[in-house]
Write an enzyme that holds these catalytic residues in place. Structure first.
Site, mmCIF file in Angstrom:
data_model
loop_
_atom_site.group_PDB
_atom_site.id
_atom_site.type_symbol
_atom_site.label_atom_id
_atom_site.label_comp_id
_atom_site.label_asym_id
_atom_site.label_seq_id
_atom_site.Cartn_x
_atom_site.Cartn_y
_atom_site.Cartn_z
ATOM 1 N N ARG A 23 0.814 -1.221 0.000
ATOM 2 C CA ARG A 23 0.000 0.000 0.000
ATOM 3 C C ARG A 23 0.841 1.260 0.000
ATOM 4 O O ARG A 23 0.369 2.326 -0.358
ATOM 5 C CB ARG A 23 -0.912 0.029 1.222
ATOM 6 C CG ARG A 23 -1.890 -1.122 1.298
ATOM 7 C CD ARG A 23 -2.535 -1.186 2.653
ATOM 8 N NE ARG A 23 -1.511 -1.528 3.660
ATOM 9 C CZ ARG A 23 -1.729 -1.587 4.957
ATOM 10 N NH1 ARG A 23 -2.914 -1.334 5.447
ATOM 11 N NH2 ARG A 23 -0.755 -1.916 5.796
ATOM 12 N N ARG A 59 13.354 33.054 5.034
ATOM 13 C CA ARG A 59 12.643 33.435 6.258
ATOM 14 C C ARG A 59 13.585 33.163 7.418
ATOM 15 O O ARG A 59 14.049 32.047 7.601
ATOM 16 C CB ARG A 59 11.356 32.636 6.419
ATOM 17 C CG ARG A 59 10.307 32.957 5.375
ATOM 18 C CD ARG A 59 9.032 32.184 5.656
ATOM 19 N NE ARG A 59 8.061 32.340 4.611
ATOM 20 C CZ ARG A 59 6.941 33.067 4.721
ATOM 21 N NH1 ARG A 59 6.682 33.718 5.838
ATOM 22 N NH2 ARG A 59 6.094 33.135 3.722
ATOM 23 N N LYS A 72 11.164 24.088 18.286
ATOM 24 C CA LYS A 72 10.390 23.844 17.070
ATOM 25 C C LYS A 72 10.757 22.477 16.506
ATOM 26 O O LYS A 72 11.914 22.071 16.539
ATOM 27 C CB LYS A 72 10.718 24.886 15.995
ATOM 28 C CG LYS A 72 10.358 26.301 16.351
ATOM 29 C CD LYS A 72 10.794 27.245 15.233
ATOM 30 C CE LYS A 72 10.533 28.688 15.604
ATOM 31 N NZ LYS A 72 11.064 29.606 14.590
ATOM 32 N N HIS A 119 16.206 30.308 14.171
ATOM 33 C CA HIS A 119 15.833 29.390 13.103
ATOM 34 C C HIS A 119 15.462 30.165 11.851
ATOM 35 O O HIS A 119 14.849 31.232 11.926
ATOM 36 C CB HIS A 119 14.635 28.539 13.547
ATOM 37 C CG HIS A 119 14.064 27.719 12.447
ATOM 38 N ND1 HIS A 119 12.885 28.036 11.815
ATOM 39 C CD2 HIS A 119 14.536 26.597 11.850
ATOM 40 C CE1 HIS A 119 12.646 27.137 10.885
ATOM 41 N NE2 HIS A 119 13.630 26.252 10.882
ATOM 42 N N TYR A 132 5.506 23.569 11.211
ATOM 43 C CA TYR A 132 6.233 23.615 12.479
ATOM 44 C C TYR A 132 5.317 23.205 13.624
ATOM 45 O O TYR A 132 4.203 23.691 13.716
ATOM 46 C CB TYR A 132 6.607 25.035 12.874
ATOM 47 C CG TYR A 132 7.265 25.950 11.926
ATOM 48 C CD1 TYR A 132 8.494 26.495 12.271
ATOM 49 C CD2 TYR A 132 6.672 26.352 10.740
ATOM 50 C CE1 TYR A 132 9.114 27.399 11.445
ATOM 51 C CE2 TYR A 132 7.290 27.253 9.909
ATOM 52 C CZ TYR A 132 8.516 27.781 10.262
ATOM 53 O OH TYR A 132 9.126 28.676 9.444
ATOM 54 N N GLU A 143 9.646 38.345 20.540
ATOM 55 C CA GLU A 143 10.201 38.007 19.231
ATOM 56 C C GLU A 143 11.483 38.794 18.955
ATOM 57 O O GLU A 143 11.552 40.003 19.187
ATOM 58 C CB GLU A 143 9.169 38.323 18.146
ATOM 59 C CG GLU A 143 9.620 37.940 16.769
ATOM 60 C CD GLU A 143 8.579 38.271 15.723
ATOM 61 O OE1 GLU A 143 8.422 37.462 14.814
ATOM 62 O OE2 GLU A 143 7.940 39.336 15.817
#
Length: 176
Positions: A23, A59, A72, A119, A132, A143
């Site tokens: 499968r 990014r 993460k 990251h 993520y 941040e």
């Protein structure tokens, strides 16, 4: 799952252990017990999805300050990325060192990014999607980021980015 240690303490590349038959295959992509056995924070409070229209979209490099620091678990569900983590933990043996790995929809690899590491990634194909699992809620006040091409780190990207946000382009030089 098959866990591969990286040069960054606490960071892991994780391959699926596939059980194949006529499968296709079945594989476990997350198991809290296996993660804990490898010293990995298994908490997941948020899942994020990033879609990128074109190849060479960059990014990063993003992180959150403690106490909102986040771990993460990153995987590429469509297309391909060069995924990079940067150790920003002053007490780490790998402080200011980076590690990069290619994550693709076909290799199904995952990268675990521990708390305290920045990251980011560069897309290697048009129409790339990244998923993520995150251990902490997004906190805009916590941040932070460092510039993707800061000479303090010497990250060797596979190509020059063609799409990058103004915010990611404008981070100041890193001062340890």
């Amino acid at each position: 799952m098959i866990f591969h240690e990286t040069e960054i303490p606490g960071a892991w590349v994780i391959d699926l252990e596939q059980r194949a038959d006529s499968r296709g295959f079945f594989a476990r992509a997350f198991c809290a017990r296996e993660f804990q056995a490898h010293g990995i924070n298994p908490a997941v409070v948020q899942c994020n999805l990033s879609y990128n229209h074109v190849r060479a979209t960059l990014r990063g490099m993003h992180y959150q300050l403690a106490p909102q620091a986040e771990a993460k678990l990153v995987r590429c569900t469509s297309g391909a990325i060069f995924d990079v983590i940067l150790d920003l933990r002053p007490r780490s043996a790998a402080y200011c060192r980076w590690y990069g790995v290619e994550l693709t929809a076909s290799n199904r690899r995952m990268l675990y990014v521990p708390e305290g590491c920045a990251h980011g990634y560069l897309t290697l194909a048009d129409g790339t999607e990244v998923f993520y699992q995150v251990s902490a809620y997004y906190a805009p006040e916590a941040e932070r980021g460092v510039r993707w091409n800061d000479s303090a780190f010497g990250i060797r990207w596979p190509s020059e980015p063609s799409v990058i946000s103004e915010r990611d382009r404008a981070y100041p030089d890193f001062v340890p």
